[in-house]
Every structure is written in structure tokens, then in C-alpha cells.
Design a protein around this motif. Structure first.
Motif, PDB file in Angstrom:
ATOM      1  N   ALA A 162      40.624  65.462   6.184  1.00  0.00           N
ATOM      2  CA  ALA A 162      39.243  65.689   6.622  1.00  0.00           C
ATOM      3  C   ALA A 162      39.104  65.488   8.121  1.00  0.00           C
ATOM      4  O   ALA A 162      38.397  66.247   8.813  1.00  0.00           O
ATOM      5  CB  ALA A 162      38.303  64.756   5.864  1.00  0.00           C
ATOM      6  N   ALA A 163      39.777  64.469   8.653  1.00  0.00           N
ATOM      7  CA  ALA A 163      39.712  64.186  10.094  1.00  0.00           C
ATOM      8  C   ALA A 163      40.351  65.313  10.899  1.00  0.00           C
ATOM      9  O   ALA A 163      39.853  65.679  11.976  1.00  0.00           O
ATOM     10  CB  ALA A 163      40.406  62.865  10.384  1.00  0.00           C
ATOM     11  N   SER A 186      42.470  57.647  11.612  1.00  0.00           N
ATOM     12  CA  SER A 186      41.884  57.915  10.290  1.00  0.00           C
ATOM     13  C   SER A 186      42.184  56.842   9.262  1.00  0.00           C
ATOM     14  O   SER A 186      41.643  56.877   8.157  1.00  0.00           O
ATOM     15  CB  SER A 186      42.409  59.253   9.749  1.00  0.00           C
ATOM     16  N   VAL A 187      43.061  55.905   9.592  1.00  0.00           N
ATOM     17  CA  VAL A 187      43.482  54.908   8.597  1.00  0.00           C
ATOM     18  C   VAL A 187      43.077  53.510   9.045  1.00  0.00           C
ATOM     19  O   VAL A 187      42.872  53.254  10.232  1.00  0.00           O
ATOM     20  CB  VAL A 187      45.018  54.972   8.379  1.00  0.00           C
ATOM     21  N   PRO A 188      42.951  52.581   8.099  1.00  0.00           N
ATOM     22  CA  PRO A 188      42.570  51.206   8.452  1.00  0.00           C
ATOM     23  C   PRO A 188      43.610  50.538   9.352  1.00  0.00           C
ATOM     24  O   PRO A 188      44.802  50.853   9.283  1.00  0.00           O
ATOM     25  CB  PRO A 188      42.517  50.498   7.086  1.00  0.00           C
ATOM     26  N   ALA A 189      43.163  49.608  10.152  1.00  0.00           N
ATOM     27  CA  ALA A 189      44.055  48.910  11.082  1.00  0.00           C
ATOM     28  C   ALA A 189      45.192  48.201  10.348  1.00  0.00           C
ATOM     29  O   ALA A 189      46.336  48.184  10.819  1.00  0.00           O
ATOM     30  CB  ALA A 189      43.254  47.901  11.903  1.00  0.00           C
ATOM     31  N   HIS A 196      54.461  53.178  11.944  1.00  0.00           N
ATOM     32  CA  HIS A 196      53.531  54.171  12.490  1.00  0.00           C
ATOM     33  C   HIS A 196      52.838  54.929  11.352  1.00  0.00           C
ATOM     34  O   HIS A 196      53.499  55.458  10.452  1.00  0.00           O
ATOM     35  CB  HIS A 196      54.283  55.155  13.391  1.00  0.00           C
ATOM     36  N   PRO A 197      51.497  55.008  11.374  1.00  0.00           N
ATOM     37  CA  PRO A 197      50.773  55.643  10.272  1.00  0.00           C
ATOM     38  C   PRO A 197      50.995  57.148  10.157  1.00  0.00           C
ATOM     39  O   PRO A 197      50.656  57.759   9.144  1.00  0.00           O
ATOM     40  CB  PRO A 197      49.308  55.341  10.604  1.00  0.00           C
TER      41      PRO A 197
END
Length: 308
Positions: A162-163, A186-189, A196-197
Motif C-alpha cells: 500500500a505504501a 512502512s514497518v514498526p521500529a 534490514h526490513p
């Protein structure tokens, strides 16, 4: 940039092929020719076909295999039937596949595989066809989410997709760092503490761009039909998606009777055509992992053909 690639489980993979000096062997992922060079050096009267879809790898392999009993061919390993027909070969003795992306592709920023460097969002192993940028900018949120979940096992797939769709309304997403930043935002901390996310999404996009999972089963089955009895297929995987496919295909080839359990006598007549050389996959040693961190998730599975 020099084509640098550290061959994973080099000795284990070559040994697994149980090479006959006069045999015909195929390295379906020649890369930097590490495995290919060792295989070819063991041949006397035999021949190695070294394949790669990456034109950079083909050029390097030609140079590094010069003077050895090897032919370097610009082909995807999924085209094994065509390769054998072109070379006038009906049967061969062994196939090696080292799946995934090469160190050279990851470390060459302009190839666009890595989220560590800013570069055009490409990821095409063959340098042809639809790029990662095309996929990211043209697919719907549902399509992107499915790729992230299916190929990356990313639990925030919907949120990330979505982001991306929202961001590209302002401008086309063109670079690796642009995409990596969108994913990171886009992801929680807390999710970022495990590495790396962007890692899972980049893997997923790369798999989708190159159709990496689509041709594994077809290649195994095609190769097995042309394999001599006593010949072997050795495959190195780097993530669970690849490994599951290889494990399932090998298991099917090793399967015997498929009659229902309530039938007292076998009527199907099916017997195993292959056998695994070891019950569990071979994994890299601690020493190798220490020297080459990219080998840490590797698994080597090997099947031997025992009957036509």
C-alpha cells in the motif's frame, strides 16, 4: 568491476557429483566458474557444459575455463532440453545448480540487487525483460502484496504494498534506496532490530523478476530423464522456498509403490528411480560460514538415478 564470486560448498558440491573422468557434466549456474573450473579439471575425455543466463558471467566463464574441456553457453538452466539437443547429447552424467543471486550481482551496485547502495532498480539476471522498477511501478497493491508474502514470507506485505502504491502516485520509484526507504518507513521500529526490513521484499522482487522458482521443477524432471543411470543431480539452495521445491521433486523421484494402503499387494508396479545420497541436506561448515557469511543458509541436496 572484477567478477568476484565465492563458490559455496565448492568441494562438497563437486564431490557430490561423483565425477567420472570421461563423463558429460552440466553446471547450470556457471557464475564466476568456481564450481565449473574444478569439475572441468577432473575430466579426461569428458566434457563440461557451463551455462549462465547472465552475459557478464558467460564472458568471465569463457576466460576462466579456457584450455579446459568445457563449453560455455549463454542459456538459462531451464533450457536444458534445448542445450542437449543443440549439442547432440542424449544422456549426461551429472548436473550442478547453485541457485540464487551471485556475489558479483549483489556487489555490483548498478545491477540493482542490493538495498545497501543507491542504484537503478533493475535486478534482471539476464539484463533482459521486465525490471524490478517495472514490477514495482506497474503492479497493483494486491499483486505486490502477494509477491512479498509468497516469495519473501513478509508479514507486513499488505502495508508495504500500500505504501509503494501511494508513493508512486507522486513519482515513479526508480532506485534501490527509494524502495528500501519506503519499505523501512512502512514497518514498526521493533521490526528493524532483526536486520534490514527491505531484505525479504528485495528477495521477493528478485525472484519474481527472474522467475527463479518457476523453472526448478521443470529443470529437475527434464534433467533426470536425460541422466545416465548412476548419474547425479546436486542442487544448492539458499532459502526455504527453493529448498522445498527441490526436496519435493527429489522425494517424488525416490518414491516407490503408490497403491492405497488397504490393497495388500502392489498393483501399480512403481519402483524408485532415484535415491538420495544422504538423508539430510549437506550444510556448509562453521569455517566456511565464518569466511563467507552468504553461505550460512545454503543447503546441498543430491539425488542419484538408479533406474530408467
Amino acid at each position: 568491476m572484477e567478477f568476484k564470486h565465492i563458490s559455496v560448498m565448492l568441494n562438497e558440491a563437486v564431490d557430490a557429483l561423483n565425477i567420472k573422468p570421461n563423463g558429460i557434466y552440466i553446471d547450470g549456474t556457471a557464475g564466476g566458474a568456481g564450481h565449473s573450473k574444478v569439475i572441468a579439471s577432473k575430466l579426461d575425455g569428458g566434457c563440461l557444459l557451463a551455462l549462465d543466463r547472465d552475459p557478464d558471467a558467460v564472458a568471465v566463464a569463457i576466460e576462466r575455463l579456457s584450455g579446459l574441456p568445457a563449453k560455455v553457453l549463454h542459456h538459462n538452466f531451464s533450457e536444458i532440453e534445448e542445450v542437449l539437443a543443440e549439442q547432440g547429447i542424449e544422456k549426461f552424467d551429472g548436473l550442478l545448480l547453485d541457485l540464487g543471486v551471485s556475489s558479483y550481482q549483489l556487489d555490483t551496485a548498478e545491477r540493482g540487487f542490493s538495498f545497501h547502495n543507491d542504484a537503478p532498480l533493475d535486478m534482471r539476471m539476464s539484463k533482459e525483460g521486465i525490471s524490478a522498477a517495472d514490477l514495482v511501478n506497474e503492479m497493483s497493491a494486491d499483486e505486490l502484496s502477494k509477491i512479498f508474502f509468497d516469495y519473501g514470507e513478509e508479514k507486513f506485505a499488505r502495508k508495504i504494498a500500500a505504501a509503494i502504491v501511494k508513493k508512486r502516485q507522486d513519482k515513479r520509484i526508480e532506485t534501490t534506496l527509494e524502495l528500501a526507504d519506503i519499505i523501512s518507513d512502512s514497518v514498526p521500529a521493533a521490526y528493524k532490530r532483526n536486520g534490514h526490513p527491505a531484505r525479504k521484499c528485495f528477495q521477493a522482487i528478485r525472484i519474481a523478476v527472474n522467475g527463479e522458482l518457476d523453472c526448478i521443477e521443470k529443470t529437475i524432471n527434464s534433467a533426470f530423464e536425460h541422466l545416465n543411470v548412476g548419474g547425479r543431480i546436486a542442487i544448492i539452495t539458499f532459502h526455504s522456498l527453493e529448498d522445498r521445491i527441490v526436496k519435493r521433486c527429489f522425494s517424488e523421484l525416490c518414491k516407490g509403490c503408490v497403491c492405497p494402503p488397504d490393497i495388500p499387494i502392489c498393483v501399480c508396479g512403481r519402483t524408485p528411480r532415484g535415491k538420495l545420497t544422504s538423508r539430510k541436506p549437506i550444510e556448509p561448515s562453521e569455517a566456511e560460514i565464518k569466511e563467507n557469511q552468504r553461505s550460512r543458509s545454503a543447503k546441498l541436496r543430491v539425488i542419484e538415478k538408479i533406474k530408467e
